[in-house]
Design a protein around this motif. Structure first.
Motif, PDB file in Angstrom:
ATOM      1  N   VAL A 179      50.892  -1.784  15.378  1.00 24.30           N
ATOM      2  CA  VAL A 179      49.468  -1.574  15.158  1.00 24.30           C
ATOM      3  C   VAL A 179      48.890  -2.797  14.441  1.00 24.30           C
ATOM      4  N   ASP A 232      44.233  -2.091  24.690  1.00 24.20           N
ATOM      5  CA  ASP A 232      44.698  -1.126  23.676  1.00 24.20           C
ATOM      6  C   ASP A 232      44.243   0.253  24.120  1.00 24.20           C
ATOM      7  N   THR A 245      45.505   2.057  17.249  1.00 24.99           N
ATOM      8  CA  THR A 245      46.013   0.722  17.566  1.00 24.99           C
ATOM      9  C   THR A 245      45.482  -0.340  16.613  1.00 24.99           C
ATOM     10  N   LYS A 282      49.354  -1.393  23.431  1.00 21.46           N
ATOM     11  CA  LYS A 282      48.657  -2.380  22.581  1.00 21.46           C
ATOM     12  C   LYS A 282      48.776  -3.732  23.248  1.00 21.46           C
TER      13      LYS A 282
END
Lengths: 409, 409
Positions: A161, A360, A128, A386
């Protein structure tokens, strides 16, 4: 990655890394942050309000992986060089400069596209947060352009990400006056434009000398940047001790680190970022991970993803390899791949699931995170969350439908 | 797996393993068999008739993997034992007998269900043929039941991978009179019911002696069965030489094989089945693959998938590991994972894509099969074709849609 902070309750986890309670557990995320992890009493006992739910269905939950060392922005690959090395042939055209050539001539749009694809692959492996170094430009314009590409990817809502940029103009000594240009041109430009808050230097035979590394990193500190160093990978150079002396966030590679290095790192609170996939690809020695652990050094595990020496971004692979090659336990490896990575980035908000952390996390395929090492090479990730949003989920596979319930995001 | 023989043209492959021509290439499959591999001249030049098409879209094609050594039919797992071993703790309850206990008490339906799930995981890793050993029964009734479960899975049209059963009642010496029962009860029953055409024996300290192995395998030969042997894994016992003497199809593991063993195996045409994932999981020595290759032995690579010492069925992982740990080339590893595996099973119709072979192939994710080792731990498989049918295809991933065109099956 642009944070969109959400509420989410991850239900029926068999276990949550960092918590001792037996499952089923629920991870409650509010406004993108972990609020609490509590026993999941099932529908009748649930009081999670109106938040969307993700059913972990008896699977294990770990923090999102923090891959603290990659060279993810580049063009071209070097598979031919890899194959030639295995076949015992010298490969004349190989090395970093080959990737510098293809990267310099790539458009920013092409670099952004390939970076976004690689970031998606990171996410599919449960990462993440991923650090991304420049260093395939090696001139002021291209180094800045690479960091701008990272910033663009970070601003792209389709890139889920988080990318953490690091300036690695000091990837090698690219000729007369080059180190001066790094210090006098690149560093001030990077700092002024806010393109990176951290500077790295590659201290090793064939790259920078110890003295050059000290000059670059000390200059970076004067610009208020945090610093890191590639240390003791190909030979013992004293870079680990330099990291301790200067107060680096991390010293990375450390294949040739000594017990004295370990003491220095532990004393100065420098994180050891170990990169076992690089040893795997190069067929070279593995870092002395247990010695470092025993000395009290905080370990991080990272992929080192780059086209020359470690073209993987799979943190489950890195974890399995760390257990096999280093002999660390699965818990030590998972901690190094999460909280250890966060520490190498100077971050306390990621890499764990204590209250207040960013929401996350990874729902694994197995009911126990030991499967990350016990089942090497097998698909490990079911879903990735996330900031409280479900950003990746294994779709109905071609062969067998998964059992994870759908949720609205 | 029930063969359903189809026509298919795999279009626009960047390369096809075993063929030197530059791509794009087309693999033409008629009635489930490879008819030819030819340059793919594009739509205007195509003359492939009405056959369905699969667009490889510039990806590399390799034969379906032949995983020639697994223990895929069992109940329960031993992740706790794996974790304890890594943590340096003895694990009293461990070992094969623990899996024998859980397997004996599992219903045939439950065993079939878990076997089918594992077979689906094999397929997702590109395996189109997988050998499956009995050996977690260790009494006549359960050994037969395990082989019946394999036969049931093979007859299930939803199980697309072909399962090749092997009788491994001689997995260890399960007490007084046990070896006699293997020879006098189990072998005739297995042979008569046609549940397996091959018999294996585990010759190693803690399992069977060399003499017990010789007795079991010689008896199997009298029943007309082909034979194989677990040889030289934990210590040097002479099993490799026995394999050469008796004419085994394969000798498996060979961690402690000597140059003299290699000569004997090469001379007798015994395939060396190497299992690097077992060494990886046990953190033990790797077999001397290059020495065996240099002696002219045919290598096979297999997963050894089992819950105690190698709980993976990923042949891409095994190939990457073979390159790193053994130092074989990617081509050698791919050949060992395909044609080498076929030879260990006594098969010539699989493991390659020459005209007349079964239409079993994998469209990889990358444009070069070197990625199998160059990109370790990364998803490697795009699509799998068995007998000319598309039996696995990566669906549109959660994050990014794949570029493979759909075809009607």
């Amino acid at each position: 990655m642009e944070a969109r902070l959400s509420d989410l309750v991850v239900r029926r986890a068999s276990m949550v890394f960092g918590y001792d309670q037996p499952g089923p557990l629920a991870v409650v995320i509010r406004g993108g942050l972990v609020e609490r992890v509590v026993p999941d009493l099932g529908p009748e006992g649930a009081s999670f309000g109106e938040a969307p739910e993700l059913d972990a269905a008896g699977r294990a939950v770990v923090p999102g992986f923090v891959d603290a060392h990659t060279h993810l922005v580049f063009a071209g690959d070097r598979g031919d060089e890899f194959a030639a090395r295995l076949a015992g042939r010298r490969y004349e055209a190989g090395g970093i400069m080959r990737t510098v050539g293809t990267t310099r001539s790539a458009s920013s749009a092409a670099l952004l596209r390939s970076l976004a694809e690689r970031a998606a692959a990171c996410l599919a492996g449960g990462t993440t947060t991923v650090e991304v170094k420049s260093g395939y430009g090696l001139d002021t314009a291209t180094e800045l352009r690479l960091l701008e590409v990272v910033a663009s990817a970070n601003a792209d809502p389709s890139v889920a990400v988080e990318l953490v940029p690091t300036f690695l103009g000091a990837h090698l000594d690219a000729g007369p006056g080059y180190i001066d240009r790094v210090i006098d041109e690149m560093l001030p430009a990077v700092a002024q434009a806010g393109l990176a808050t951290c500077c790295d230097a590659f201290c090793d035979p064939g790259a920078l000398t110890l003295d050059q590394s000290r000059r670059v990193l000390s200059a970076a500190q004067r610009y208020g940047m945090a610093i890191r160093i590639h240390a003791e990978e190909l030979a013992h150079t004293g870079a680990a001790r330099l990291a301790a002396e200067l107060g680096c966030l991390s010293a990375d590679h450390l294949v040739h680190a000594t017990p004295e290095d370990a003491q220095a790192l532990a004393g100065a609170g420098v994180v050891a970022v170990l990169l076992p996939a690089t040893s795997f690809s190069l067929r070279s020695a593995y870092a002395p991970a247990r010695m470092l652990l025993d000395a009290g050094v905080t370990l991080a595990l990272a992929s080192d993803c780059n086209p020359g020496t470690s073209y993987t971004s799979s943190m489950p692979f890195v974890i399995a390899l760390a257990c096999s090659a280093y002999g660390v336990t699965v818990a030590q490896a998972v901690r190094a791949a999460t909280e250890g990575g966060a520490r190498a980035l100077g971050r306390h908000d990621i890499g764990h699931l204590r209250p207040g952390a960013r929401g996350d996390l990874v729902v694994l395929r197995g009911s126990d995170w030991v499967d990350l090492a016990y089942r090497p090479g097998m698909p490990a990730v079911d879903s990735v969350v996330k900031d409280g949003r479900v950003v990746y989920r294994v779709g109905p596979p071609g062969q067998k439908p998964g059992s994870l319930q759908s949720v609205d995001e």
